[in-house]
Motif scaffolding. Structure first.
Motif, PDB file in Angstrom:
ATOM      1  N   LEU A 166      45.051  26.927  57.890  1.00 16.59           N
ATOM      2  CA  LEU A 166      44.090  26.659  56.847  1.00 16.59           C
ATOM      3  C   LEU A 166      44.621  27.091  55.492  1.00 16.59           C
ATOM      4  N   ALA A 167      45.627  27.710  55.266  1.00 17.60           N
ATOM      5  CA  ALA A 167      46.155  27.881  53.844  1.00 17.60           C
ATOM      6  C   ALA A 167      46.035  26.701  52.944  1.00 17.60           C
ATOM      7  N   PRO A 168      46.746  25.562  53.494  1.00 15.86           N
ATOM      8  CA  PRO A 168      46.578  24.514  52.561  1.00 15.86           C
ATOM      9  C   PRO A 168      45.109  23.805  52.326  1.00 15.86           C
ATOM     10  N   VAL A 169      44.339  23.996  53.165  1.00 15.94           N
ATOM     11  CA  VAL A 169      43.068  23.637  52.964  1.00 15.94           C
ATOM     12  C   VAL A 169      42.135  24.501  51.937  1.00 15.94           C
ATOM     13  N   ASP A 170      42.656  25.765  51.756  1.00 17.34           N
ATOM     14  CA  ASP A 170      42.322  26.675  50.791  1.00 17.34           C
ATOM     15  C   ASP A 170      42.673  26.066  49.416  1.00 17.34           C
ATOM     16  N   GLU A 171      43.920  25.638  49.350  1.00 18.44           N
ATOM     17  CA  GLU A 171      44.609  25.260  47.943  1.00 18.44           C
ATOM     18  C   GLU A 171      43.874  23.594  47.663  1.00 18.44           C
ATOM     19  N   TRP A 172      43.703  22.738  48.841  1.00 16.41           N
ATOM     20  CA  TRP A 172      43.007  21.788  48.441  1.00 16.41           C
ATOM     21  C   TRP A 172      41.442  21.833  48.160  1.00 16.41           C
ATOM     22  N   LEU A 173      40.799  22.962  48.650  1.00 15.02           N
ATOM     23  CA  LEU A 173      39.412  23.080  47.963  1.00 15.02           C
ATOM     24  C   LEU A 173      39.429  23.538  46.874  1.00 15.02           C
ATOM     25  N   SER A 174      40.480  24.374  46.324  1.00 13.77           N
ATOM     26  CA  SER A 174      40.576  25.088  44.894  1.00 13.77           C
ATOM     27  C   SER A 174      40.769  23.897  43.884  1.00 13.77           C
ATOM     28  N   ALA A 175      41.357  22.644  44.289  1.00 14.52           N
ATOM     29  CA  ALA A 175      41.857  21.611  43.404  1.00 14.52           C
ATOM     30  C   ALA A 175      40.584  20.667  43.209  1.00 14.52           C
ATOM     31  N   GLN A 176      39.503  20.876  44.037  1.00 12.88           N
ATOM     32  CA  GLN A 176      38.507  19.847  43.782  1.00 12.88           C
ATOM     33  C   GLN A 176      37.699  19.942  42.432  1.00 12.88           C
ATOM     34  N   LYS A 177      37.318  18.815  41.982  1.00 10.32           N
ATOM     35  CA  LYS A 177      36.670  18.649  40.766  1.00 10.32           C
ATOM     36  C   LYS A 177      35.010  18.821  40.895  1.00 10.32           C
ATOM     37  N   PRO A 178      34.411  19.403  40.115  1.00 16.01           N
ATOM     38  CA  PRO A 178      32.915  19.429  39.918  1.00 16.01           C
ATOM     39  C   PRO A 178      32.517  17.978  39.833  1.00 16.01           C
ATOM     40  N   GLY A 179      31.457  17.762  40.796  1.00 15.33           N
ATOM     41  CA  GLY A 179      30.913  16.316  40.604  1.00 15.33           C
ATOM     42  C   GLY A 179      31.597  15.374  41.400  1.00 15.33           C
ATOM     43  N   LYS A 180      32.622  15.619  41.909  1.00 14.98           N
ATOM     44  CA  LYS A 180      33.371  14.426  42.666  1.00 14.98           C
ATOM     45  C   LYS A 180      33.143  15.285  44.367  1.00 14.98           C
ATOM     46  N   PRO A 181      32.202  14.385  45.030  1.00 16.02           N
ATOM     47  CA  PRO A 181      31.853  15.144  46.400  1.00 16.02           C
ATOM     48  C   PRO A 181      32.878  14.597  47.304  1.00 16.02           C
ATOM     49  N   PHE A 182      33.243  15.385  48.532  1.00 16.44           N
ATOM     50  CA  PHE A 182      34.259  15.163  49.334  1.00 16.44           C
ATOM     51  C   PHE A 182      33.713  15.178  51.043  1.00 16.44           C
ATOM     52  N   VAL A 183      34.530  14.659  51.661  1.00  9.49           N
ATOM     53  CA  VAL A 183      34.370  14.496  52.930  1.00  9.49           C
ATOM     54  C   VAL A 183      35.676  15.192  53.594  1.00  9.49           C
ATOM     55  N   LEU A 184      35.356  16.370  54.185  1.00  7.44           N
ATOM     56  CA  LEU A 184      36.762  16.953  54.699  1.00  7.44           C
ATOM     57  C   LEU A 184      36.662  17.213  56.188  1.00  7.44           C
ATOM     58  N   ILE A 185      37.553  16.542  56.947  1.00  9.01           N
ATOM     59  CA  ILE A 185      37.614  16.847  58.451  1.00  9.01           C
ATOM     60  C   ILE A 185      38.641  17.867  58.742  1.00  9.01           C
ATOM     61  N   VAL A 186      38.397  18.766  59.474  1.00  4.45           N
ATOM     62  CA  VAL A 186      39.227  20.024  60.030  1.00  4.45           C
ATOM     63  C   VAL A 186      39.298  19.951  61.655  1.00  4.45           C
ATOM     64  N   ALA A 187      40.429  19.462  62.108  1.00  4.83           N
ATOM     65  CA  ALA A 187      40.300  19.280  63.385  1.00  4.83           C
ATOM     66  C   ALA A 187      41.491  20.048  64.265  1.00  4.83           C
ATOM     67  N   ASP A 188      41.042  21.079  64.828  1.00  5.41           N
ATOM     68  CA  ASP A 188      41.694  22.001  65.414  1.00  5.41           C
ATOM     69  C   ASP A 188      42.632  21.682  66.661  1.00  5.41           C
ATOM     70  N   HIS A 189      43.570  22.531  66.997  1.00  9.04           N
ATOM     71  CA  HIS A 189      44.175  22.176  68.197  1.00  9.04           C
ATOM     72  C   HIS A 189      43.722  22.826  69.521  1.00  9.04           C
ATOM     73  N   SER A 190      42.852  23.753  69.213  1.00  9.23           N
ATOM     74  CA  SER A 190      42.346  24.604  70.330  1.00  9.23           C
ATOM     75  C   SER A 190      40.919  24.186  70.523  1.00  9.23           C
TER      76      SER A 190
END
Length: 483
Positions: A164-188
């Motif tokens: 999840l560390a790269p997801v943390d970085e990705w979320l921190s880079a999101q710009k206000p006003g630009k909505p996103f769809v994020l799919i997080v698919a586990d292996h467990s």
């Protein structure tokens, strides 16, 4: 006077700028972010929010208290690749074409990426992929979210962890006003389950259609350990949304691709394999701690997302938006859901189709003359059956229940009919009951219509020589497992 005209000129300019922003799909924070966490091979009955009192799922329990919980949600297929393709396209497997595991959808199919991108969303995925081809699913892939488990760096195979560390970085880079769809698919909790369980074999429960042996309990303790591991990953994602101040303006959905790799689960159309957990948290819009009996399919998720984003779903899909259910959990959605299973290549050659209402289940087995087998009873190269199946065979010579379980596992009749309210584990086939003859005829007619609508003319196992069906030829699977 000049000041008056200057002010009006400025007002007109600002009004035009706002209109232009809306016209370009830049409505800002009015559109919610949409986050989907997908567990891998997980049964509804094996987590706390759906009544399991043994497995430890504190983060799922918390999410349930903050969400609308769907008690009758179903995958479109009990197999990973076809199920995920259906979730991302709003089409049943026979329509999108990836009805056999590891195969890709037809060219030109529209997915969540195209549909939500057109509505101003950034669409990304982290973790497991298992869909293809790339031009249909051009996700922004968050690199570094798939890592081999320690000790399996050179032979990862089924040994992957979600990072999840790269997801943390990705979320921190999101710009206000630009909505996103994020799919997080586990292996467990997909096999291979952790070798060192955190549950004692004596404390786990054994479903009535399984065989209670020491080896079964050891394997189930490992499975529950993996369920808890997945729960911890979900908790990590929830923490990240809070950390970045996104929880209040994000819809968080939790589901799984299908049931677990246990007998009468994955690769089959009994509820243990095809029913999925589904929870939706949407602060200020969905009543926290509520539940619904509305019958939904995972093909309905994408149209719902599109409607929330003020868009219109394309023609030719199977999904139907359930936004009305999110607003009012008492609202009815579907009368029937459809699901299909083709196979998993050489290990599974027993295709079947299903219709499920709120009370009854009808299964049509297309090749009942072929003994049913899967990785559970045949694979010898990895755990997920081989560690306990021999004990099932031994027990079948000693115990009538064990003998009945194995016989029923391998032998499927042409038609099956179950009252899932009176018989939730689907143990009593009513297809031959004269009292159910009229109901059976109605299901036959409905199944014929459903298959015709899907252009489903299959009469037996998948053709392994067909294009894009054999991952051992050419460049490998068209639906890569990870990226």
């Amino acid at each position: 006077m000049r000041s008056y005209f200057r002010m009006n000129k400025l007002a007109l300019l600002l009004g035009f700028t706002c209109w232009l922003a809306v016209a370009n799909g830049q409505q800002g924070s009015s559109l919610p972010n949409m986050v989907i966490f997908i567990g891998d091979d997980l049964a509804v009955r094996d987590i706390g929010p759906y009544g399991n009192r043994i497995v430890r799922t504190p983060h799922l329990d918390k999410l349930a208290h903050e969400s609308l919980v769907f008690d009758r949600a179903f995958a479109a297929s009990p197999t990973c690749g076809p199920s995920r393709s259906s979730l991302f396209t709003a089409m049943y497997p026979m329509r999108h074409g990836a009805h056999g595991n590891h195969s890709g959808v037809r060219p030109g199919v529209s997915s969540v990426v195209q549909q939500l991108s057109a509505l101003g969303y950034r669409v990304a995925i982290a973790g497991k992929l298992h869909v293809g081809p790339q031009d249909v699913f051009p996700f922004e892939r968050i690199a570094g979210t798939n890592a081999p488990e320690p000790g399996f760096e050179n032979t990862p195979g089924l040994h992957y962890d979600l990072i999840l560390a790269p997801v943390d970085e990705w979320l921190s880079a999101q710009k206000p006003g630009k909505p996103f769809v994020l799919i997080v698919a586990d292996h467990s909790p997909h096999v291979i389950w952790p070798e060192k369980p955190t549950y004692e074999p004596a404390e786990v429960d054994i479903p009535p259609m399984h065989i209670d042996t020491d080896d079964t309990r050891k394997a189930r303790a490992r499975y529950y350990t993996d369920v808890t591991k997945m729960d911890e990953n979900l908790g990590g994602l929830m923490d990240l949304l809070e950390k970045h101040g996104m929880a209040a303006n994000s819809i968080l959905m939790f589901t799984a691709d299908q049931g677990p790799q246990w007998a009468f689960g994955k690769w089959g159309l009994y509820d243990y394999g095809i029913q999925v957990p589904f929870m939706v948290r949407w602060p200020g819009h969905v009543k926290a701690g509520s539940r619904t009996d509305a019958l939904v399919s995972q093909v309905d998720i994408l149209p719902t997302m599109v409607e929330i984003a003020n868009g219109t779903s394309p023609q030719g899909i199977d999904g139907q938006s359930f936004l009305s259910v999110l607003k009012d959990p008492s609202v009815k959605h579907r009368d029937t859901v459809f699901a299909s299973h083709t196979g998993d290549r050489l290990m599974n050659r027993s295709p079947m189709r299903m219709l499920r209402t709120d009370r009854f289940k009808y299964i049509l087995n297309l090749a009942p003359d072929i003994p049913y087998t899967t990785h559970m009873d045949r694979a010898t190269d990895h755990d997920g059956g081989r560690e306990y199946w021999p004990s099932w065979r031994v027990e079948s010579f000693r115990d009538p229940h064990a003998a009945a379980v194995l016989w029923r596992y391998h032998n499927r009749p042409t038609e099956e009919l179950y009252d899932v309210v009176a018989d939730p584990w689907e143990q009593i086939n009513l297809a031959a009951d004269p009292k159910c003859a009229n109901m059976l005829d109605r299901f036959r007619t409905q199944m014929k219509m459903a298959r015709e609508a899907q252009e489903d003319h299959e009469t037996g196992p998948e053709d392994l020589a067909a294009p894009n069906k054999n991952p051992d030829k050419g460049k490998g699977p068209i639906a890569p497992y990870v990226f």
